[in-house]
Design an enzyme around this catalytic site. Structure first.
Site, PDB file in Angstrom:
ATOM      1  CG  HIS A 189      -2.084  -0.604   0.829  1.00 54.41           C
ATOM      2  ND1 HIS A 189      -2.943  -1.269   1.790  1.00 54.41           N
ATOM      3  CD2 HIS A 189      -2.761  -0.865  -0.213  1.00 54.41           C
ATOM      4  CE1 HIS A 189      -3.965  -1.834   1.440  1.00 54.41           C
ATOM      5  NE2 HIS A 189      -3.910  -1.651   0.130  1.00 54.41           N
ATOM      6  CB  CYS A 502      -6.628  -1.443 -22.403  1.00 58.04           C
ATOM      7  SG  CYS A 502      -7.428  -3.071 -22.220  1.00 58.04           S
TER       8      CYS A 502
END
Ligand code: PEP
Ligand code: MG
Length: 585
Positions: A189, A502
């Site tokens: 994180h 993508c």
């Protein structure tokens, strides 16, 4: 002097080092007498309440600023403080005679060790979150102040063993110029937040960080994963110049914000952005992306106890459409399973998760989850310019089943009296080699194809994309992968339908001439790359790109493909690092 770590963000920065001491080690050995148990239970309750209030305040300001990734992390931490499975074992330890801080320490150690041992990276990272919350709780119980990053006023580079995700949530990116960590990984994180905040970050530097002196000026290159220290004045001057250059180049890039994406010979290209939450949506809109080419909807399910409701999802999809103001938003139905685990969906353990029940396979197995998402997408599509597409389609059966579910969702909405879109474009992600080989059939049954080059490369060369030992950053130039992309592009051209790409390949400047040369006119890149890819496209000539692509398709090896590109575009690598570009046509 140089430290080589792991690159964890796209930015560069330089400032005096602010070295954080390691967290104090609290030994979980302090015992109490039976008459103190009540007091310690009460202290725990007070500390939990205090932290919950703190998290709620932080959450409110993060939500105001639309910092979704940060909000999710803090939201998860607050949720942990409300979770009986976390709190009850701590209370049990106190009842057994352990002082409150020791009780927290014991439970956190046990829980995080259990999580860290799990094979899944997702759970390993959650071990960090549990330690984060535990750490704060212990500090609160012992009345020790934790470093307050929000109080920093001078520019610094933070150097630490580890920085807690909850600290990242309050860091100011105009003050913190860089982060250098002994441990951590690119998927922690802390690293994700540094990247999304545009802070230079290098992780996994090991004990080498101990060579950095407090207050000395250090340079961090988050893209290359290097830290320079013990800098002589002339090197500082050189680096200052390159940082200035980087910022000037960023300013020059700004001029591409409101331009259409056109090649040098005026062919229009649709350059969309990939998003994964509402803050990346904001960035995509800010950089003037031509639309959203990939909305990864998995974030809605992460760190949740229950899957998101139809209403919750509808609000998010509608707000994406509104934010993009009429430009198309392509929503990919959830791609969960494989390396992306979501506890609230209870994905079963499998021997080879990447070859198992992921993407559309999971949705077809869990119709309630799939129909809820499709209904939410369709309700938003009744008001906004929204398309839908399906991940991990293996062949025509998967596609027809997915379309059938969409039809059921439409019928049920109509029966419930909701307005439905007159038409919705449906697409397929080509990520599995067989789908590329059968793209001429798939395209007959859908409106567009979007090539997921990350997975297409992984499955074509049988190399796990998360395994840095075998998956090279240039893997998408494998001639086999190029053949499959070309086949897919040709299928779409022949059917007169759009083909987009993508995966990360579209953000790689070296790949862009090849993709345009193979016939792709739609690319979707991460928001941070939109402007530099738009600038690159504006300097490319399609006739030349076509010729180079044909030459590359005839190459024998990845190395030969790279040499072919660099022979025809000798300065194109400059675009990778936003240096002053030298254009050649
Ligand atoms: C891909 O596979 O290229 C892709 C865009 O999907 P994801 O990275 O989300 O798997
Ligand atoms: Mg994929």
């Amino acid at each position: 002097m140089l430290i080589k770590g792991v690159p964890a963000s796209h930015a560069i920065g330089m400032a005096p080092a602010f070295i954080l001491p390691p967290n104090p080690i609290i030994k979980g050995q302090e015992t109490i007498r039976p008459h103190q148990i009540g007091d310690h239970l009460e202290q725990l309750e007070l500390a939990v309440d205090h932290l919950k209030k703190l998290y709620t305040q932080t959450l409110a300001s993060l939500e105001q600023e639309n910092n979704t990734v940060q909000s999710q992390i803090i939201g998860f931490h607050r949720m942990l403080l409300e979770d009986p499975e976390f709190l009850e074992p701590i209370q049990a330890q106190i009842r057994q005679g352990w002082a409150a801080p020791s009780a927290v320490q014991k439970v956190v150690e046990e829980l995080s060790a259990q999580f860290a041992q799990l094979e899944s990276q997702y759970f390993q990272e959650r071990a960090q979150d549990i330690q984060d919350v535990g750490n704060r709780l212990i500090h609160q119980l012992q009345g020790i102040r934790m470093p307050d990053f929000s109080a920093l006023t001078e520019k610094v580079v933070l150097v630490a063993d580890e920085i807690l995700p909850s600290d990242m949530a309050v860091i100011r990116c105009d003050i913190v110029q860089g982060i250098v960590l002994k441990g951590s990984s690119t998927t922690s994180h802390t690293a994700i937040l540094a990247n999304s905040m545009g802070i230079a970050a290098v992780v996994s530097c090991g004990t080498a960080i101990e060579r950095i002196a407090p207050g000395e000026t250090i340079y961090v290159d988050g893209e290359k994963g290097i830290v320079e220290y013990s800098l002589p004045p002339q090197r500082i001057a050189q680096l200052e110049e390159s940082i200035d250059h980087y910022h000037r180049s960023q300013v020059e890039l700004e001029s591409y914000r409101d331009r259409s994406t056109l090649t040098q010979d005026h062919t229009s290209i649709e350059l969309c952005a990939n998003i994964l939450d509402l803050s990346s949506l904001q960035r995509a809109a800010q950089v003037g992306a031509d639309g959203i080419g990939l909305f990864r909807t998995e974030f809605l399910y992460l760190d949740k106890v229950l899957p998101p409701t139809e209403e919750e999802q509808y609000q998010v999809y509608r707000s994406a459409g509104q934010t993009m103001k009429g430009r198309p938003v392509s929503i990919r139905t959830i791609d969960i399973g494989g390396d992306k685990e979501v506890p609230c969906l209870g994905v079963r353990q499998e021997l080879n998760p990447l070859l198992g029940c992921r993407g559309i396979r999971l949705c077809l197995e869990q119709p309630d989850i799939f129909l809820t998402q499709l209904r939410a997408i369709l309700r938003a599509a009744a008001q906004e310019n929204i398309r839908v597409f399906y991940p991990m389609i293996g062949g025509i059966e998967d596609l027809l089943k997915a379309k059938d579910f969409l039809f059921q969702a439409l019928e049920s909405l109509q029966a419930d009296g909701y307005p439905i879109p007159a038409d919705i474009q449906q697409g397929v992600m080509v990520e599995i080699p067989s789908a590329a080989l059968l793209s001429h059939i798939l395209i007959k049954h859908c409106d567009f194809i979007s090539i997921g080059s990350n997975d297409l490369t992984q499955y074509t060369i049988a190399a796990d994309r998360l395994n840095a030992h075998i998956y090279r950053p240039d893997a998408h130039f494998d001639p086999g992968v190029l053949q499959l992309i070309y086949k897919t592009a040709q299928s779409c051209t022949q059917a007169g339908k759009p083909c987009s790409l993508c995966g990360e390949m579209a953000s790689d400047p070296l790949a862009v001439p090849l993709l345009l040369g193979m016939g792709l006119r739609h690319l979707s890149v991460n928001p941070a790359s939109v402007l530099r890819i738009r600038r690159l496209i504006s300097h490319l000539d399609l006739a030349k790109a076509r010729q180079v692509a044909l030459e590359a398709l005839n190459c024998d090896s990845t190395q030969a493909v790279l040499e072919c590109i660099l022979t025809h575009y000798p300065s194109i690598e400059e675009y990778r690092y936003d240096k002053e570009p030298i254009y050649e046509h």
